[in-house]
Design a protein around this motif. Structure first.
Motif, PDB file in Angstrom:
ATOM      1  N   SER A   9       0.843  -1.213   0.000  1.00 49.80           N
ATOM      2  CA  SER A   9       0.000   0.000   0.000  1.00 49.80           C
ATOM      3  C   SER A   9       0.872   1.254   0.000  1.00 49.80           C
ATOM      4  CB  SER A   9      -0.901   0.050   1.236  1.00 49.80           C
ATOM      5  OG  SER A   9      -1.745  -1.057   1.270  1.00 49.80           O
ATOM      6  N   GLN A  10       1.964   1.196   0.757  1.00 50.08           N
ATOM      7  CA  GLN A  10       2.859   2.367   0.795  1.00 50.08           C
ATOM      8  C   GLN A  10       3.435   2.655  -0.588  1.00 50.08           C
ATOM      9  OE1 GLN A  10       5.974   2.089   3.727  1.00 50.08           O
ATOM     10  NE2 GLN A  10       4.531   1.599   5.351  1.00 50.08           N
ATOM     11  N   TRP A  11       3.783   1.590  -1.279  1.00 47.20           N
ATOM     12  CA  TRP A  11       4.325   1.808  -2.637  1.00 47.20           C
ATOM     13  C   TRP A  11       3.266   2.432  -3.535  1.00 47.20           C
ATOM     14  CZ3 TRP A  11       6.416  -3.888  -3.005  1.00 47.20           C
ATOM     15  CH2 TRP A  11       7.528  -4.016  -2.160  1.00 47.20           C
ATOM     16  N   ILE A  12       2.053   1.902  -3.432  1.00 43.94           N
ATOM     17  CA  ILE A  12       0.987   2.444  -4.281  1.00 43.94           C
ATOM     18  C   ILE A  12       0.747   3.906  -3.926  1.00 43.94           C
ATOM     19  CG2 ILE A  12      -1.453   2.267  -4.914  1.00 43.94           C
ATOM     20  CD1 ILE A  12      -1.294  -0.695  -4.497  1.00 43.94           C
ATOM     21  N   MET A  13       0.771   4.179  -2.622  1.00 47.03           N
ATOM     22  CA  MET A  13       0.554   5.536  -2.137  1.00 47.03           C
ATOM     23  C   MET A  13       1.615   6.492  -2.708  1.00 47.03           C
ATOM     24  SD  MET A  13      -0.832   7.371   0.542  1.00 47.03           S
ATOM     25  CE  MET A  13      -0.292   8.617   1.684  1.00 47.03           C
ATOM     26  N   ALA A  14       2.847   6.020  -2.817  1.00 44.79           N
ATOM     27  CA  ALA A  14       3.903   6.874  -3.353  1.00 44.79           C
ATOM     28  C   ALA A  14       3.582   7.245  -4.799  1.00 44.79           C
ATOM     29  CB  ALA A  14       5.250   6.166  -3.256  1.00 44.79           C
ATOM     30  N   LEU A  15       2.846   6.367  -5.475  1.00 47.77           N
ATOM     31  CA  LEU A  15       2.494   6.639  -6.872  1.00 47.77           C
ATOM     32  C   LEU A  15       1.208   7.449  -7.005  1.00 47.77           C
ATOM     33  CD1 LEU A  15       3.226   3.179  -8.524  1.00 47.77           C
ATOM     34  CD2 LEU A  15       4.562   5.276  -8.736  1.00 47.77           C
TER      35      LEU A  15
END
Ligand code: ASP
Length: 407
Positions: free
Chosen positions: A186-192
């Motif tokens: 989720s954190q990775w997606i959030m960064a995008l």
């Protein structure tokens, strides 16, 4: 490189503005961004089932005693139901006061004859609603993304693991690991998210534009006004009562709101909502993982408000005077239906049909609002997600958590 240092919520706001500009400039050519926009939404949706399952199960395991589940669950439910009822009341008051459907019959009625969009929608039955909370095939429920059965099952698994303690520690460890993995992704997606928001916005604006049909303008204004009152007044009141600053909270939760706005799906937004709550607002994993997945499915203030306003608006256009009992039925149904509706685009449209049937209004009236449904969907999804996140914060504060970032 400097872009990285810009605060997340500023990046998101810039992404929205650039997306709108890009959409206007490129027009239909903005569809070059479609694959990227698709990829972002699919990445979010890919997370839903494992995230909801692992986070709800661990939310319950980590409560320690099941007594706390009762307490936290009760608090969350009281919040969810009372805010939804208030949203419906705000909507009803404004639509009755401004009567957007009166006086525009001439412009609106002829078009309604051409419509046959929603045919599948069934009648609403309380009995079925409760029966369908229990999955008869878990895998099927997961494949179809049916949330209430999944939530029901996850709560059972969480409660069982909680009681079994050491005897099932292997499985608990596995679900815990799964939960950690999902939060990290989720954190990775959030960064995008800024890029995702940009492409979604550009495609949306390029494709449909922001054209709101004139005869519907007053309806749109009433819906948006009611939503603004609910967000700005009612929910702020809840936040202030637990000493949380609405402005700081709004800022902290902005990545989730922008994702909700551009995807029109509160479920797809769930990974971003959870990440924002934990890392930007500071709500504990214990509360986030229990309240947020529940809220994403159960509480939809925006949808409840929108459906009741739409039904009354349609009645006004067709010249029906709704009795008090009919208004009451509409209010109860819109609340219950918003609980059972899925957090996916246009879910609210189906609910309106159920409402119209329940009080014998012409179902084809749904055609009146189709033109603006897409845009209003974006706004009501924002309210759905905001209400959900508010719930997590209110419960966290009642559980004694100190949320420095937003107080
Ligand atoms: N799109 C909304 C949501 O996902 C549901 C609706 O159509 O009202 O929250």
């Amino acid at each position: 490189m400097t872009l990285i240092r810009i605060k997340m919520h500023t990046q998101i706001l810039i992404a929205i503005v650039l997306g709108v500009l890009g959409g206007i400039l490129l027009g239909p050519m903005a569809s070059v961004f479609s694959p990227a926009a698709d990829m972002f939404v699919r990445a979010l949706r890919m997370m839903i089932v494992p995230l909801v399952f692992s986070s709800l199960v661990m939310g319950i395991v980590n409560l320690g005693s099941l007594k706390r589940l009762e307490k936290m669950g009760a608090r969350a439910l009281v919040y969810f139901v009372s805010t939804t009822v208030l949203a419906v009341v705000v909507g009803l008051v404004l639509v009755s006061l401004f009567r957007p459907g009166i006086g525009s019959q001439g412009n609106l009625l002829p078009r309604s004859t051409q419509v046959d969009v929603i045919h599948q929608s069934d009648r609403f039955s309380m009995g079925d609603f409760f029966a369908q909370i229990v999955p008869d095939n878990l895998v099927e429920a997961m494949v179809k993304g049916e949330m209430l059965p999944l939530i029901f099952f996850s709560i059972l698994v969480g409660a069982a693991l909680n009681l079994l303690g050491k005897r099932a520690s292997g499985f608990t460890l596995f679900v815990d690991g799964l939960n950690e993995v999902m939060m990290r992704i989720s954190q990775w997606i959030m960064a995008l998210a800024p890029i995702g928001v940009f492409v979604l916005m550009a495609v949306m604006v390029g494709h449909t534009g922001f054209v709101v049909l004139k005869p519907l303008a007053l309806f749109v204004v009433v819906v948006m006004g009611a939503m603004a009152v609910h967000l700005g007044v009612t929910l702020s009141f809840f936040l202030l009562s637990v000493k949380v600053s609405p402005r700081r909270f709004f800022e902290a939760i902005l990545p989730a709101l922008a994702t909700a706005f551009t995807t029109s799906s509160s479920l797809a937004t769930l990974p971003v909502t959870m990440d924002s709550l934990e890392r930007r607002v500071g709500v504990s994993g214990r509360v986030t993982s229990f309240v947020t997945p529940l809220g994403a499915t159960v509480t939809m203030d925006g949808t409840a408000l929108y459906t009741v306003v739409s039904a009354v608006f349609i009645a006004q256009v067709y010249g029906f005077d709704l009795s008090f009992v009919q208004l009451f039925i509409l209010s109860v149904l819109s609340t219950v239906c918003s609980i059972s509706a899925a957090g996916v685009p246009s879910a609210g449209l189906v609910t309106i049909v159920i409402l119209l049937r329940a009080v014998n209004l012409p179902v084809e009236g749904i055609g009146l609002i189709l033109a603006v449904d897409r845009i209003l969907d974006m706004f009501r999804t924002v309210l759905n997600v905001y209400g959900d996140a508010c719930g997590a914060v209110v419960v966290a504060r009642l559980e004694g958590e100190v949320l420095e970032a937003v107080s």
